[in-house]
Design an enzyme around this catalytic site. Structure first.
Site, PDB file in Angstrom:
ATOM      1  N   SER A 101       2.226  43.006  22.126  1.00  0.00           N
ATOM      2  CA  SER A 101       1.170  42.002  21.987  1.00  0.00           C
ATOM      3  C   SER A 101       1.509  40.962  20.927  1.00  0.00           C
ATOM      4  O   SER A 101       2.228  41.233  19.954  1.00  0.00           O
ATOM      5  CB  SER A 101      -0.160  42.670  21.625  1.00  0.00           C
ATOM      6  OG  SER A 101      -0.610  43.486  22.682  1.00  0.00           O
ATOM      7  N   GLU A 136       1.326  55.049  28.560  1.00  0.00           N
ATOM      8  CA  GLU A 136       0.275  54.955  27.551  1.00  0.00           C
ATOM      9  C   GLU A 136      -1.092  55.195  28.180  1.00  0.00           C
ATOM     10  O   GLU A 136      -1.924  55.943  27.651  1.00  0.00           O
ATOM     11  CB  GLU A 136       0.313  53.582  26.884  1.00  0.00           C
ATOM     12  CG  GLU A 136      -0.721  53.407  25.788  1.00  0.00           C
ATOM     13  CD  GLU A 136      -0.649  52.040  25.124  1.00  0.00           C
ATOM     14  OE1 GLU A 136      -1.343  51.849  24.110  1.00  0.00           O
ATOM     15  OE2 GLU A 136       0.097  51.165  25.612  1.00  0.00           O
ATOM     16  N   GLU A 185     -10.779  45.650  31.814  1.00  0.00           N
ATOM     17  CA  GLU A 185     -10.822  44.660  32.900  1.00  0.00           C
ATOM     18  C   GLU A 185      -9.493  44.614  33.662  1.00  0.00           C
ATOM     19  O   GLU A 185      -9.471  44.503  34.900  1.00  0.00           O
ATOM     20  CB  GLU A 185     -11.154  43.281  32.324  1.00  0.00           C
ATOM     21  CG  GLU A 185     -12.580  43.141  31.793  1.00  0.00           C
ATOM     22  CD  GLU A 185     -12.792  43.845  30.465  1.00  0.00           C
ATOM     23  OE1 GLU A 185     -13.962  44.081  30.106  1.00  0.00           O
ATOM     24  OE2 GLU A 185     -11.793  44.156  29.780  1.00  0.00           O
TER      25      GLU A 185
END
Length: 405
Positions: free
Chosen positions: A141, A257, A380
């Site tokens: 990220s 993960e 989402e």
């Protein structure tokens, strides 16, 4: 005695020789940190906790119990789901060190190395991750690329003998303790889709130009980090997978993960259902049929979570392919529902805790829960994966060239 019973006896002997039994009845006075794993815990000495975890991992490796489902030639035990479940059930009964600080290396980096690593990388990295010699972190990220990971801007440029990397990563759990990092960077531009032209690297975190800065969370901990990469050199031998194929490598890590959200060994939260039962009894809510129904619901969801990985192994191909997303969604939703029950029962006292009996410091669980719904890809994103890959629904309308995990 069959093979599973013999394995259980071996595991039981290992723990009995080394650790005291964990109390089966939770006593008054259990402290603040007893409800959360290392990711959400304020430790008096984080480095000492890590060394205890690494020593314990060494003991597991010496006993052939560190990497239960790993290939034997790389130091694994070559066992299956049944043995993993037996091990987890027995381990929960003993007061062994928390291994959460090793989780990223073993559950995120290791699967990618196993699938895409060269022979040299597998032999160098995997045994070391599983015996506690190496601690790993994830460098995916960025400030402008989280769920939309394909938007990352960290660049790796080709130089003699390797690559020079410049950029910034964020939300890197345990990076301040890690020896190696799984780093995703852009090595070329592709006009067709942004997910092409990405390459994965195994980064030595001690390399010149790597700066790690902890980020304090609302839980009071600083387990997450931002990592700055200033012209960091990475040799060609540390490219993981093929150049330009980093997206496929990343998806192995992300799937693992997500899949491990249903694994009790992850220990993000500790024995939440036990604490919920005790809270209900302590505040006199056990006679309330609604409270008992919610306890029963929490128990059912815990059992379903534990059995989902095995069930999905025999599911239809489209469902099995999206199984990690299903596990991640179900497990985090089960925890969210359980914590909401505690909120409804304790009321305002849940955020005024001292770790005393009747509260068990639920506030740290409450504050840590949102992180589980983001880690490994937000809820989402997981719903889109299930809708499109498992159910065959039309893809949502997205901007031109957008791609996501």
């Amino acid at each position: 005695m069959n093979e599973i019973e013999a394995f259980a006896a071996r595991v039981e002997a290992f723990f009995k020789d080394r650790f005291p039994p964990r109390p089966q009845t939770l006593e008054h006075g259990w402290g603040d940190d007893s409800m959360v794993g290392a990711a959400f815990r304020v430790a008096a000495d984080e480095h000492a906790d890590l060394e205890r975890a690494r020593h314990y991992q060494h003991e597991l490796a010496d006993a052939g119990l560190a990497w239960l489902d790993g290939p034997v030639e790389l130091g694994g035990a070559g066992l299956g789901v049944a043995e993993r479940r037996v091990f987890a059930e027995i381990a929960r009964r003993y007061d062994a060190p928390d291994l959460n600080s090793l989780l990223v290396g073993q559950q995120i980096l290791a699967p990618a190395v196993l699938v895409y690593g060269s022979t040299e990388q597998r032999e160098r990295v995997l045994p070391a991750l599983w015996n506690g010699d190496l601690v790993g972190c994830q460098l995916f990220s960025e400030p402008g690329a989280g769920s939309d990971l394909a938007a990352l801007t960290t660049r790796a440029r080709r130089v003699d003998g390797g690559w020079r990397v410049t950029g910034q990563k964020v939300w890197s759990s345990g990076a301040h303790l890690a020896h190696v990092g799984e780093l995703l960077a852009r090595t070329s531009e592709d006009p067709g889709t942004r997910s092409r032209g990405l390459t994965m690297f195994v980064l030595d975190m001690a390399s010149p130009g790597v700066t790690v800065r902890p980020l304090r969370q609302m839980t009071g901990t600083a387990h997450f980090n931002e990592v700055f990469l200033d012209d960091v050199f990475i040799p060609d031998g540390d490219v993981l997978g093929a150049v330009g194929e980093g997206w496929a490598v990343a998806n192995v890590s992300l799937s693992s993960e997500r899949d491990n959200f249903g694994d009790s060994g992850s220990d993000l939260f500790l024995r939440l259902l036990d604490r919920l039962v005790l809270v209900v009894r302590e505040v006199g809510a056990w006679s309330n049929p609604g409270a008992r129904d919610r306890i029963a619901d929490a128990y059912i969801r815990e059992v379903v979570t534990e059995n989902l990985p095995e069930s999905l192994a025999t599911a239809s191909a489209p469902v099995a392919a999206a199984g990690a997303s299903l596990i991640k969604l179900f497990a985090t939703d089960a925890d969210r529902r359980l914590v909401q029950t505690a909120v409804d029962i304790l009321g305002p006292s849940i955020v005024a805790d001292t770790g005393a009996w009747g509260t068990f410091a639920w506030s740290r669980v409450l504050l840590g829960m949102p992180a589980t719904r983001i880690a490994g890809g937000s809820d989402e994103i997981q719903r889109n994966i299930l809708a499109e890959r498992a159910l065959g629904l039309p893809r949502e309308v997205r901007p031109l060239q957008e791609d996501r995990s």
